[in-house]
Write a protein that holds these residues in place. Structure first.
Motif, short mmCIF file in Angstrom:
data_model
loop_
_atom_site.label_atom_id
_atom_site.label_comp_id
_atom_site.label_asym_id
_atom_site.label_seq_id
_atom_site.Cartn_x
_atom_site.Cartn_y
_atom_site.Cartn_z
N VAL A 155 0.71 -1.18 0.03
CA VAL A 155 0.11 0.02 0.23
C VAL A 155 0.82 1.16 -0.01
O VAL A 155 1.90 1.31 0.66
N SER A 156 0.59 2.16 -0.89
CA SER A 156 1.34 3.34 -0.93
C SER A 156 1.35 4.13 0.37
O SER A 156 0.28 3.98 1.15
N GLY A 157 2.33 4.65 0.95
CA GLY A 157 2.39 5.49 2.03
C GLY A 157 1.31 6.61 2.21
O GLY A 157 0.54 6.89 3.42
N ASN A 158 0.83 7.24 1.15
CA ASN A 158 -0.18 8.13 1.03
C ASN A 158 -1.44 7.57 1.32
O ASN A 158 -2.47 8.42 1.94
N ASP A 159 -1.61 6.24 1.22
CA ASP A 159 -3.06 5.71 1.16
C ASP A 159 -3.24 4.61 2.27
O ASP A 159 -4.65 4.01 2.49
N ILE A 160 -2.44 4.42 3.35
CA ILE A 160 -2.74 3.64 4.57
C ILE A 160 -3.38 4.32 5.33
O ILE A 160 -3.34 5.33 5.80
N LEU A 161 -4.61 3.80 5.91
CA LEU A 161 -5.34 4.51 6.83
C LEU A 161 -5.12 3.83 8.23
O LEU A 161 -4.93 4.42 9.35
N ALA A 162 -5.40 2.41 8.25
CA ALA A 162 -5.18 1.66 9.35
C ALA A 162 -4.93 0.25 9.50
O ALA A 162 -5.34 -0.28 8.13
N PHE A 163 -4.31 -0.47 10.18
CA PHE A 163 -4.20 -2.18 9.98
C PHE A 163 -4.13 -2.58 11.37
O PHE A 163 -3.59 -1.94 12.35
N GLU A 164 -4.42 -3.74 11.36
CA GLU A 164 -4.54 -4.58 12.46
C GLU A 164 -2.94 -4.97 13.16
O GLU A 164 -2.19 -5.39 12.12
N PRO A 165 -2.61 -4.99 14.36
CA PRO A 165 -1.17 -5.34 14.61
C PRO A 165 -0.87 -6.75 14.34
O PRO A 165 0.34 -7.20 14.53
N SER A 166 -2.00 -7.85 14.17
CA SER A 166 -1.69 -9.04 13.63
C SER A 166 -1.01 -9.28 12.44
O SER A 166 -0.59 -10.32 12.24
N LEU A 167 -0.93 -8.28 11.73
CA LEU A 167 -0.33 -8.28 10.37
C LEU A 167 1.12 -8.03 10.47
O LEU A 167 1.72 -7.21 11.29
N ASP A 168 1.89 -8.69 9.61
CA ASP A 168 3.38 -8.56 9.72
C ASP A 168 3.46 -7.24 8.59
O ASP A 168 2.84 -7.45 7.47
N TRP A 169 4.48 -6.39 8.88
CA TRP A 169 4.18 -5.26 8.08
C TRP A 169 5.75 -4.84 7.96
O TRP A 169 6.90 -5.02 8.83
N ASP A 170 6.15 -4.19 6.94
CA ASP A 170 7.43 -3.91 6.78
C ASP A 170 7.43 -2.53 5.71
O ASP A 170 6.51 -2.34 4.94
N ILE A 171 8.47 -1.51 5.94
CA ILE A 171 8.44 -0.56 5.04
C ILE A 171 9.47 -0.55 3.90
O ILE A 171 10.67 -1.10 4.06
#
Length: 231
Positions: A111-127
């Motif tokens: 997801v583009s940094g402009n277009d992320i609003l929220a997500f659950e902490p159960s998801l793995d994420w990376d920049i």
């Protein structure tokens, strides 16, 4: 006719409603309600209202996956996410953009940094820093890769359009109009010098994102960073 346009009528028509949809709930197409009972990641500055006991912490996200050499250069991008912790109802919005909720069931998505609003902490994420087009994107120097099981809310200016990508049918997009893409796609950046002739804008206009493989790309009918031109 006395009740037409009355305060009571307005309150009745616009008041918050519990729809029983769970953690993420679209209160309106442009307003997200989060029924918070632990923790959630949200875009910094997206909170417009809350009730209950909720604590907000800014997070320097560049510490999470990019070398320190970039942290200083892009420190303005380093606080794009906040952590909301507690119990209550949290309301998020981003410049009146349309909100879409996606339930990931083991898939991954960028997801583009402009277009992320929220997500659950159960998801793995990376920049992921998009170094090649840092000079082209309007504030969208990074995107976020999300994977696992949980919900993510993304935003788009107006209605999003999803384009399917197949090995024999690649998709080209304007980087500033690209909202998200499926995790198994790796965009490459291609320059089309002839394209610049038609657009008549700055030096970055000829740079496009090219998606090949199997997956999908989400675009919006709007280019980020053009609002100053529109006003």
């Amino acid at each position: 006719m006395m009740n037409r346009y009355s305060v009571n009528e307005f309150v009745e028509a616009t008041k918050q409603q519990d729809k029983g949809e769970g953690l993420f709930e679209l209160e309106t197409p442009r307003l997200l309600e989060i029924n918070l009972d632990n923790q959630v990641w949200a875009k910094t500055g997206a909170m417009i209202s809350y009730r209950g006991k909720i604590k907000f912490e800014r997070e320097g996200i560049l510490e999470h996956g990019i070398g320190k050499m970039f942290k200083k250069a892009f420190s303005g991008e380093g606080t794009a996410l906040m952590k909301a912790t507690g119990n209550g109802k949290l309301y998020l919005a981003d410049q009146g953009k349309k909100i879409s909720i996606l339930q990931l069931n083991g898939e991954s998505i960028y997801v583009s940094g402009n277009d992320i609003l929220a997500f659950e902490p159960s998801l793995d994420w990376d920049i992921k820093l998009m170094k090649k087009i840092a000079g082209v994107l309007s504030g969208g120097l990074f995107n976020i890769r999300l994977e696992g099981h949980g919900m993510v809310a993304i935003t788009s200016h107006y209605e999003p359009l999803t384009l399917l990508v197949t090995p024999h049918n690649p998709v080209y997009t304007d980087p500033n109009a690209t909202v998200a893409w499926s995790g198994d796609l790796q965009p490459e950046f291609v320059a089309d010098v002839s394209f610049k002739t038609f657009v008549g804008r700055g030096s970055g206009d000829s740079l496009q994102m090219k998606f090949t493989g199997n997956g999908f790309v989400v675009v919006q009918p709007y280019e980020e960073g053009r609002s100053s031109d529109d006003s």
